[in-house]
Design an enzyme around this catalytic site. Structure first.
Site, PDB file in Angstrom:
ATOM      1  N   THR A   1       0.872  -1.161   0.000  1.00  0.00           N
ATOM      2  CA  THR A   1       0.000   0.000   0.000  1.00  0.00           C
ATOM      3  C   THR A   1       0.914   1.216   0.000  1.00  0.00           C
ATOM      4  O   THR A   1       2.102   1.083   0.218  1.00  0.00           O
ATOM      5  CB  THR A   1      -0.876  -0.055   1.266  1.00  0.00           C
ATOM      6  OG1 THR A   1      -1.513  -1.312   1.322  1.00  0.00           O
ATOM      7  CG2 THR A   1      -1.907   1.029   1.327  1.00  0.00           C
TER       8      THR A   1
ATOM      9  N   ASP B   1      -8.334  -9.601   0.521  1.00  0.00           N
ATOM     10  CA  ASP B   1      -8.678  -8.952   1.788  1.00  0.00           C
ATOM     11  C   ASP B   1     -10.042  -9.389   2.318  1.00  0.00           C
ATOM     12  O   ASP B   1     -10.400  -9.073   3.451  1.00  0.00           O
ATOM     13  CB  ASP B   1      -8.643  -7.424   1.632  1.00  0.00           C
ATOM     14  CG  ASP B   1      -7.262  -6.855   1.912  1.00  0.00           C
ATOM     15  OD1 ASP B   1      -6.366  -7.628   2.294  1.00  0.00           O
ATOM     16  OD2 ASP B   1      -7.069  -5.640   1.738  1.00  0.00           O
TER      17      ASP B   1
ATOM     18  N   SER C   1     -10.442  -3.418   5.170  1.00  0.00           N
ATOM     19  CA  SER C   1      -9.090  -2.885   5.033  1.00  0.00           C
ATOM     20  C   SER C   1      -8.522  -2.508   6.393  1.00  0.00           C
ATOM     21  O   SER C   1      -9.257  -2.279   7.352  1.00  0.00           O
ATOM     22  CB  SER C   1      -9.118  -1.639   4.140  1.00  0.00           C
ATOM     23  OG  SER C   1      -7.877  -0.969   4.165  1.00  0.00           O
TER      24      SER C   1
END
Length: 562
Positions: free
Chosen positions: A373, A415, A444
């Site tokens: 990320t 995820d 998340s």
């Protein structure tokens, strides 16, 4: 003895207003604006936009697209993210542009006939990708708050892709390390590979991506979700037996959500609501430790580490059961954030010994119905602030490039909970709240956060890092608020991480002294050494309005200000 897993060594170099400086140097007291992000070229793009009269949102849009070019490991137009925004007048908002499951997604889509999760299917196949949200998110942010013309914000990214940019040693190593997978997963394509290995100083040009970005520049949202780019994405899906359709792209829309707000002593914490778990988890962590004298315990000492680990253990257990997409699941936000509930969760904590994770489950309350990320922080001269965390999930996402369009597909479907109780790539356990459903957003850990003190902007912070995002933000905030470190020190300090399961504490090499390690191990903690934990980029705002940046030395992260 502390167990060795893997070590990553970093030699940081930061770009500071056109000059090179080491990460150990604090940034200059700029007052007109600052960008802290994962790559120097993108940081410069953001500041240049503000110099041309753009605001923090304009800069954020430009940085997002620039990172899609210069930081392909995580910057993206094929992924999604979250934004926390605070206007100069104190008004706040959050934007959810997280990816969504395609309409043909099924709860058991990654399981075989016997119900076993098929290894790798949610990571490096066309089925691993959720419907991208980044372009729509930036378009909506600009439409609501932007000042400059959309085309002017996307043009710098077009130029970087078409003309190329100089790659760093770290990016060269990442591209070389992924070369075999790029070739295996992209037969007949030549993106991110060349005849010889990449080296520092090489120029990376991306002509197909430049064309894609030029369509986004000229047509806005429609330049991505319809027309030529959409057709290429759908063709890529069909060629690889993926399930994203033209209708999925057409129907994607980001969502403005109400921020999650909490307090830590005299500080106001403004952060992201679900489907990010980060905001709720951060507020739970802060309340869990608030009544303890952390500053007296000392930074990374045995008592402070133990307290923070035990808070993390309980918070991640709650995350596993209760957090998911609020559009599909009744997330009990108010109950999770009630001080009395958090106090109850910490009531069996003792400094005498570790609490085994096997003895910690998610909490209960009345009324409940059953690591790639990137982050960037921006402050403009009016005092508006943006905190954005955006992702492809794994490094280079699924590593599959859309043929003819030049951008990477995400692997965000990992995820979700592929199966209750089965960990994802970050070892996180999930259940019903985060099960796969059509058009649902996956949970998340991203934790973009803005902090106020006395009603004034105080800090903008966030980080990449998968499951370590929450604990990295938590520790950096504590480093400033309790241990009085400056912004660069707070970001650069070594970190540790615990996430309930597996029942071990991940520790960066050098984070803890031998005597602290010995005390914790005697109390029953299993410590494992790992490489870098997070890559925090943050800005501290001083009472006189000057801006102090903190760019993480674990990456190519950079500060640019004026």
């Amino acid at each position: 003895m502390i167990k060795k897993l893997y070590i990553i060594y970093c030699l940081p170099v930061l770009l500071l207003a056109g000059q090179i400086c080491t990460a150990q140097q604090a940034s200059s007291p700029y007052k007109k604006g600052m960008v802290v992000c994962a790559y120097p070229d993108a940081a410069k793009v953001g500041v240049d936009i503000m110099k041309k009269g753009g605001n923090a949102i304009d800069a954020a849009v430009a940085v997002q697209f620039a990172l899609a070019v210069v930081h392909p490991t995580a910057g993206n137009i094929g992924g999604g993210g979250f934004m926390v925004y605070r206007a100069a007048d104190g008004k706040i908002n959050t934007l959810d542009y997280r990816e969504k499951a395609p309409s043909a997604a099924k709860e058991n889509m990654y399981q075989d006939a016997c119900g076993n999760v098929i290894k790798g299917m949610s990571l490096t196949t066309h089925l691993a990708s959720g419907v991208p949200g980044s372009v729509d998110g930036m378009f909506e942010a600009h439409k609501k708050y932007g000042k400059l013309k959309w085309a002017d914000l996307v043009q710098p990214a077009v130029d970087l892709a078409a003309k190329g940019f100089i790659i760093t040693e770290r990016l060269a190593a990442s591209l070389n390390g992924t070369r075999a997978e790029f070739m295996r997963l992209n037969p007949g394509k030549h993106y991110f590979i060349k005849d010889s290995l990449w080296k520092k100083g090489d120029i990376l040009k991306q002509e197909d991506l430049a064309h894609t970005l030029s369509l986004i520049r000229d047509r806005g949202r429609d330049g991505f979700y319809s027309g030529d780019v959409a057709a290429k994405l759908v063709a890529e899906m069909q060629a690889g037996k993926g399930i994203i359709t033209a209708e999925d792209l057409k129907n994607y829309h980001s969502v403005w959500r109400t921020p999650v707000i909490g307090k830590y002593k005299s500080y106001k914490i403004i952060t992201m609501p679900p489907p990010s778990s980060g905001g709720i988890a951060l507020l739970q962590l802060l309340h869990s430790v608030e009544k303890y004298p952390l500053s007296r315990y000392g930074h990374n000492r045995d008592s402070s580490v133990q307290l923070m680990v035990e808070a993390e253990r309980r918070v991640y257990a709650d995350r596993s059961k209760y957090l998911g997409d609020p559009d599909f699941y009744n997330v009990p936000v108010d109950s999770l954030l009630k001080p009395a509930y958090i106090d109850t969760r910490m009531s069996n904590f003792t400094f005498a010994h570790a609490t085994p994770s096997s003895e910690v489950s998610s909490g209960t309350f009345v009324g409940y119905e059953s690591d790639q990320t990137t982050h960037f922080s921006i402050v403009d001269k009016q005092g508006a602030a943006v905190s954005i965390t955006t992702t492809l999930n794994g490094s280079f996402g699924s590593k599959i490039v859309v043929g003819g369009a030049g951008f990477l597909l995400n692997n965000e479907m990992d995820d979700f909970s592929s199966k209750p109780g089965v960990p994802n790539m970050y070892g996180l356990i999930g259940g019903k709240a985060n099960s796969i459903q059509p058009n649902k957003r996956m949970l998340s850990s991203m934790t973009p956060t803005i902090i106020e003190k006395g009603g004034k902007l105080f800090m903008v912070v966030g980080t990449p890092g998968g499951s370590t995002i929450i604990t990295s933000v938590f520790q950096v905030v504590m480093n400033v608020l309790e241990y009085k470190q400056n912004m660069q020190e707070a970001v650069g300090s070594k970190r540790f991480h615990h996430q309930w399961l597996p029942d071990e504490v991940a520790v960066e090499r050098g984070a803890l002294t031998d005597d602290v390690i010995q005390v914790l191990e005697q109390k029953g903690y299993k410590l494992v050494t790992r490489g870098s934990v997070g890559r925090v980029d943050a800005i501290l705002i001083h009472p006189d309005g000057s801006l102090e940046g903190g760019a993480d030395p674990r990456g190519d992260d950079s500060i640019s200000g004026w």
